[in-house]
Design a protein around this motif. Structure first.
Motif, PDB file in Angstrom:
ATOM      1  N   ALA A   1      22.943  56.883  43.233  1.00 49.94           N
ATOM      2  CA  ALA A   1      24.212  57.250  43.870  1.00 49.94           C
ATOM      3  C   ALA A   1      25.290  56.240  43.526  1.00 49.94           C
ATOM      4  CB  ALA A   1      24.029  57.318  45.388  1.00 49.94           C
ATOM      5  N   ALA A   2      24.895  54.952  43.506  1.00 46.86           N
ATOM      6  CA  ALA A   2      25.876  53.913  43.159  1.00 46.86           C
ATOM      7  C   ALA A   2      26.407  54.120  41.752  1.00 46.86           C
ATOM      8  CB  ALA A   2      25.229  52.523  43.281  1.00 46.86           C
ATOM      9  N   ARG A   3      25.527  54.629  40.830  1.00 47.30           N
ATOM     10  CA  ARG A   3      25.951  54.819  39.452  1.00 47.30           C
ATOM     11  C   ARG A   3      26.994  55.912  39.330  1.00 47.30           C
ATOM     12  NH1 ARG A   3      21.110  53.091  37.201  1.00 47.30           N
ATOM     13  NH2 ARG A   3      19.978  54.921  37.834  1.00 47.30           N
ATOM     14  N   THR A   4      26.921  56.925  40.238  1.00 45.20           N
ATOM     15  CA  THR A   4      27.829  58.059  40.101  1.00 45.20           C
ATOM     16  C   THR A   4      29.107  57.878  40.919  1.00 45.20           C
ATOM     17  OG1 THR A   4      26.666  59.198  41.891  1.00 45.20           O
ATOM     18  CG2 THR A   4      25.944  59.671  39.636  1.00 45.20           C
ATOM     19  N   ASP A   5      29.175  56.819  41.719  1.00 46.27           N
ATOM     20  CA  ASP A   5      30.392  56.563  42.488  1.00 46.27           C
ATOM     21  C   ASP A   5      31.569  56.342  41.546  1.00 46.27           C
ATOM     22  OD1 ASP A   5      29.227  54.624  45.351  1.00 46.27           O
ATOM     23  OD2 ASP A   5      29.092  56.749  44.865  1.00 46.27           O
ATOM     24  N   SER A   6      32.762  56.695  42.037  1.00 48.00           N
ATOM     25  CA  SER A   6      33.950  56.384  41.240  1.00 48.00           C
ATOM     26  C   SER A   6      34.258  54.897  41.391  1.00 48.00           C
ATOM     27  CB  SER A   6      35.135  57.227  41.738  1.00 48.00           C
ATOM     28  OG  SER A   6      35.388  56.934  43.094  1.00 48.00           O
ATOM     29  N   GLY A   7      35.053  54.378  40.480  1.00 51.63           N
ATOM     30  CA  GLY A   7      35.430  52.976  40.558  1.00 51.63           C
ATOM     31  C   GLY A   7      34.628  52.119  39.602  1.00 51.63           C
ATOM     32  N   THR A   8      35.041  50.879  39.501  1.00 48.05           N
ATOM     33  CA  THR A   8      34.460  49.994  38.504  1.00 48.05           C
ATOM     34  C   THR A   8      33.286  49.214  39.080  1.00 48.05           C
ATOM     35  OG1 THR A   8      36.044  48.286  39.112  1.00 48.05           O
ATOM     36  CG2 THR A   8      36.641  49.725  37.288  1.00 48.05           C
TER      37      THR A   8
ATOM     38  N   LEU B   1      27.413  34.449  38.957  1.00 46.37           N
ATOM     39  CA  LEU B   1      27.360  35.487  39.984  1.00 46.37           C
ATOM     40  C   LEU B   1      28.498  35.317  40.990  1.00 46.37           C
ATOM     41  CD1 LEU B   1      26.041  37.843  41.453  1.00 46.37           C
ATOM     42  CD2 LEU B   1      24.396  36.235  42.449  1.00 46.37           C
ATOM     43  N   SER B   2      28.776  34.070  41.390  1.00 44.68           N
ATOM     44  CA  SER B   2      29.884  33.824  42.318  1.00 44.68           C
ATOM     45  C   SER B   2      31.216  34.245  41.697  1.00 44.68           C
ATOM     46  CB  SER B   2      29.943  32.339  42.706  1.00 44.68           C
ATOM     47  OG  SER B   2      28.801  31.982  43.450  1.00 44.68           O
ATOM     48  N   LEU B   3      31.395  33.947  40.406  1.00 47.39           N
ATOM     49  CA  LEU B   3      32.620  34.361  39.715  1.00 47.39           C
ATOM     50  C   LEU B   3      32.690  35.893  39.628  1.00 47.39           C
ATOM     51  CD1 LEU B   3      35.177  33.960  38.048  1.00 47.39           C
ATOM     52  CD2 LEU B   3      33.737  33.521  36.045  1.00 47.39           C
ATOM     53  N   ALA B   4      31.551  36.532  39.329  1.00 48.58           N
ATOM     54  CA  ALA B   4      31.511  37.993  39.260  1.00 48.58           C
ATOM     55  C   ALA B   4      31.903  38.609  40.600  1.00 48.58           C
ATOM     56  CB  ALA B   4      30.119  38.464  38.843  1.00 48.58           C
ATOM     57  N   ALA B   5      31.435  37.998  41.695  1.00 50.30           N
ATOM     58  CA  ALA B   5      31.776  38.506  43.031  1.00 50.30           C
ATOM     59  C   ALA B   5      33.268  38.342  43.305  1.00 50.30           C
ATOM     60  CB  ALA B   5      30.955  37.768  44.090  1.00 50.30           C
ATOM     61  N   ARG B   6      33.854  37.213  42.875  1.00 49.16           N
ATOM     62  CA  ARG B   6      35.296  37.026  43.078  1.00 49.16           C
ATOM     63  C   ARG B   6      36.090  38.035  42.258  1.00 49.16           C
ATOM     64  NH1 ARG B   6      33.704  31.575  42.607  1.00 49.16           N
ATOM     65  NH2 ARG B   6      34.760  31.227  40.620  1.00 49.16           N
ATOM     66  N   LEU B   7      35.624  38.316  41.028  1.00 49.24           N
ATOM     67  CA  LEU B   7      36.303  39.319  40.210  1.00 49.24           C
ATOM     68  C   LEU B   7      36.186  40.695  40.860  1.00 49.24           C
ATOM     69  CD1 LEU B   7      37.805  40.125  37.611  1.00 49.24           C
ATOM     70  CD2 LEU B   7      35.566  40.416  36.511  1.00 49.24           C
ATOM     71  N   ALA B   8      34.999  41.032  41.375  1.00 49.91           N
ATOM     72  CA  ALA B   8      34.804  42.326  42.039  1.00 49.91           C
ATOM     73  C   ALA B   8      35.756  42.465  43.223  1.00 49.91           C
ATOM     74  CB  ALA B   8      33.350  42.472  42.494  1.00 49.91           C
ATOM     75  N   ALA B   9      35.890  41.395  44.009  1.00 49.70           N
ATOM     76  CA  ALA B   9      36.802  41.429  45.157  1.00 49.70           C
ATOM     77  C   ALA B   9      38.250  41.581  44.701  1.00 49.70           C
ATOM     78  CB  ALA B   9      36.636  40.155  45.990  1.00 49.70           C
ATOM     79  N   SER B  10      38.598  40.939  43.591  1.00 53.45           N
ATOM     80  CA  SER B  10      39.990  40.954  43.108  1.00 53.45           C
ATOM     81  C   SER B  10      40.408  42.310  42.560  1.00 53.45           C
ATOM     82  CB  SER B  10      40.183  39.892  42.007  1.00 53.45           C
ATOM     83  OG  SER B  10      39.871  38.612  42.482  1.00 53.45           O
ATOM     84  N   VAL B  11      39.457  43.059  41.979  1.00 50.39           N
ATOM     85  CA  VAL B  11      39.813  44.347  41.351  1.00 50.39           C
ATOM     86  C   VAL B  11      39.216  45.531  42.103  1.00 50.39           C
ATOM     87  CG1 VAL B  11      40.062  43.271  39.075  1.00 50.39           C
ATOM     88  CG2 VAL B  11      37.862  44.305  39.711  1.00 50.39           C
ATOM     89  N   ASP B  12      38.711  45.285  43.334  1.00 48.09           N
ATOM     90  CA  ASP B  12      38.129  46.348  44.178  1.00 48.09           C
ATOM     91  C   ASP B  12      36.987  47.067  43.472  1.00 48.09           C
ATOM     92  OD1 ASP B  12      39.966  45.780  46.216  1.00 48.09           O
ATOM     93  OD2 ASP B  12      41.468  47.082  45.316  1.00 48.09           O
ATOM     94  N   ALA B  13      36.079  46.293  42.906  1.00 45.78           N
ATOM     95  CA  ALA B  13      34.923  46.860  42.208  1.00 45.78           C
ATOM     96  C   ALA B  13      33.657  46.582  43.010  1.00 45.78           C
ATOM     97  CB  ALA B  13      34.803  46.252  40.811  1.00 45.78           C
ATOM     98  N   ARG B  14      32.569  47.240  42.628  1.00 47.44           N
ATOM     99  CA  ARG B  14      31.260  46.963  43.197  1.00 47.44           C
ATOM    100  C   ARG B  14      30.522  45.986  42.289  1.00 47.44           C
ATOM    101  NH1 ARG B  14      28.667  51.209  42.286  1.00 47.44           N
ATOM    102  NH2 ARG B  14      30.385  52.309  41.283  1.00 47.44           N
TER     103      ARG B  14
ATOM    104  N   SER C   1      44.747  43.622  46.747  1.00 45.97           N
ATOM    105  CA  SER C   1      43.288  43.751  46.802  1.00 45.97           C
ATOM    106  C   SER C   1      42.851  44.008  48.233  1.00 45.97           C
ATOM    107  CB  SER C   1      42.645  42.461  46.288  1.00 45.97           C
ATOM    108  OG  SER C   1      41.270  42.464  46.549  1.00 45.97           O
ATOM    109  N   THR C   2      41.799  44.834  48.403  1.00 42.30           N
ATOM    110  CA  THR C   2      41.291  45.119  49.748  1.00 42.30           C
ATOM    111  C   THR C   2      40.350  44.036  50.227  1.00 42.30           C
ATOM    112  OG1 THR C   2      39.525  46.457  48.792  1.00 42.30           O
ATOM    113  CG2 THR C   2      41.516  47.611  49.483  1.00 42.30           C
ATOM    114  N   SER C   3      39.890  43.155  49.344  1.00 44.35           N
ATOM    115  CA  SER C   3      39.062  42.022  49.770  1.00 44.35           C
ATOM    116  C   SER C   3      39.559  40.767  49.085  1.00 44.35           C
ATOM    117  CB  SER C   3      37.585  42.225  49.440  1.00 44.35           C
ATOM    118  OG  SER C   3      37.339  43.282  48.592  1.00 44.35           O
TER     119      SER C   3
END
Length: 297
Positions: free
Chosen positions: A14-21, A37-50, A287-289
């Motif tokens: 289901a996560a694979r078929t969700d819209s968004g990055t 991983l910490s940098l990846a999480a900050r990038l995800a928060a900055s661009v509203d990605a999972r 950004s939402t987060s």
């Protein structure tokens, strides 16, 4: 691959078929992996990605353990035959440790996450299922520049995914981080973070790359710098980024030449490099987060 754990209330399919990055990051238990991983999480928060963590059971190591003459030496100096089952159990324990770290860091950054275990070679396995909406986080330490280059090319030129290239000692902790507030005259203010820079090579994709980088900078409250590429080699731009204390460098993947350029650029710039595999417009709205500071990882 074997799906072990997914985001709460989501199957991995289901996560694979969700819209968004998705920000897709390879996991192991090393310090460099945790920082990436910490940098990846900050990038995800900055661009509203999972955030998607992938642990790869290295098939080369498992094949080696099957060889009748293969031996391992313990810390005490004991020599014994390699046991494929024991090695697989050790890998599964590492995967579970990596999953717990992923869950903690994703929670700190307020991003959704999922986790997958695959078997194969680490870099090709990470790139194998990449799609246009994905950003792959690729670490160059310990990998040959040529193998990194081949993986970057496959991801950006064929899948048209984005790639975040990171290297040990290349400013991982402070990239996309919001510095802690400092007291000035009794008032706490947050100093600006390290700049987000883009390489503008004078094309329409280059302009789109700069627009994306500028809105990314605005979202994290960092300065934005545009580096004009005309008449300058990648080494010159890397030197300018290093001299300017750039936190993350955003580049059009098609602008790079041979397969080794990406790894060389990341190492020389002294910061992570985000390679865009497709034309990206500006990010819309705040950004939402909010990304976490460097101390979070």
């Amino acid at each position: 691959g074997l799906v072990m754990v997914a985001a709460p209330n989501k199957t991995d399919d289901a996560a694979r078929t969700d819209s968004g990055t998705r920000i897709v990051v390879g996991l192991d238990t090393s310090l460099i992996a945790r920082e990436a991983l910490s940098l990846a999480a900050r990038l995800a928060a900055s661009v509203d990605a999972r955030l998607k963590g992938v642990f790869v059971e290295d098939e080369n190591l498992l094949s080696l353990a099957d060889l009748p003459f293969a031996r391992e030496v313990s810390f005490s100096g004991e020599v014994r035959a390699l046991d494929p089952e024991r090695m697989l159990r050790a890998m599964r324990a590492q995967a579970e440790s990596a999953r717990r770290t992923l869950a903690r860091i994703a929670a700190e950054a307020h991003v959704d996450w999922s986790f997958d275990v695959r078997r194969g070679r680490p870099l090709p396995s990470l790139a194998a299922r990449a799609g246009r909406e994905d950003t792959l986080v690729i670490r160059s330490p310990g990998m040959g520049a040529r193998e990194v280059g081949r993986t970057v090319r496959a991801a950006t030129r064929e899948a048209r995914a984005d790639v975040l290239l990171v290297a040990r000692g290349a400013g991982l902790k402070t990239a996309l981080a919001v510095p802690a507030p400092a007291a000035q005259g009794g008032i706490y203010t947050s100093p600006p973070g390290r700049p987000v820079a883009s390489v503008d090579e004078g094309t329409s994709p280059g302009e789109a790359c700069s627009a994306f980088a500028e809105t990314l900078a605005a979202r994290i409250g960092a300065p934005f710098v545009r580096l004009a590429a005309k008449g300058r080699a990648p080494a010159d731009l890397a030197a300018a980024a290093r001299q300017g204390g750039v936190g993350i460098l955003v580049v059009n993947a098609d602008w790079l030449g041979d397969d080794d350029d990406a790894a060389r650029l990341s190492a020389a710039a002294g910061c992570p490099v985000l390679l865009l595999g497709k034309e990206r417009g500006p990010l819309e709205g705040p950004s939402t987060s909010a990304p976490k500071g460097a101390e979070g990882g």
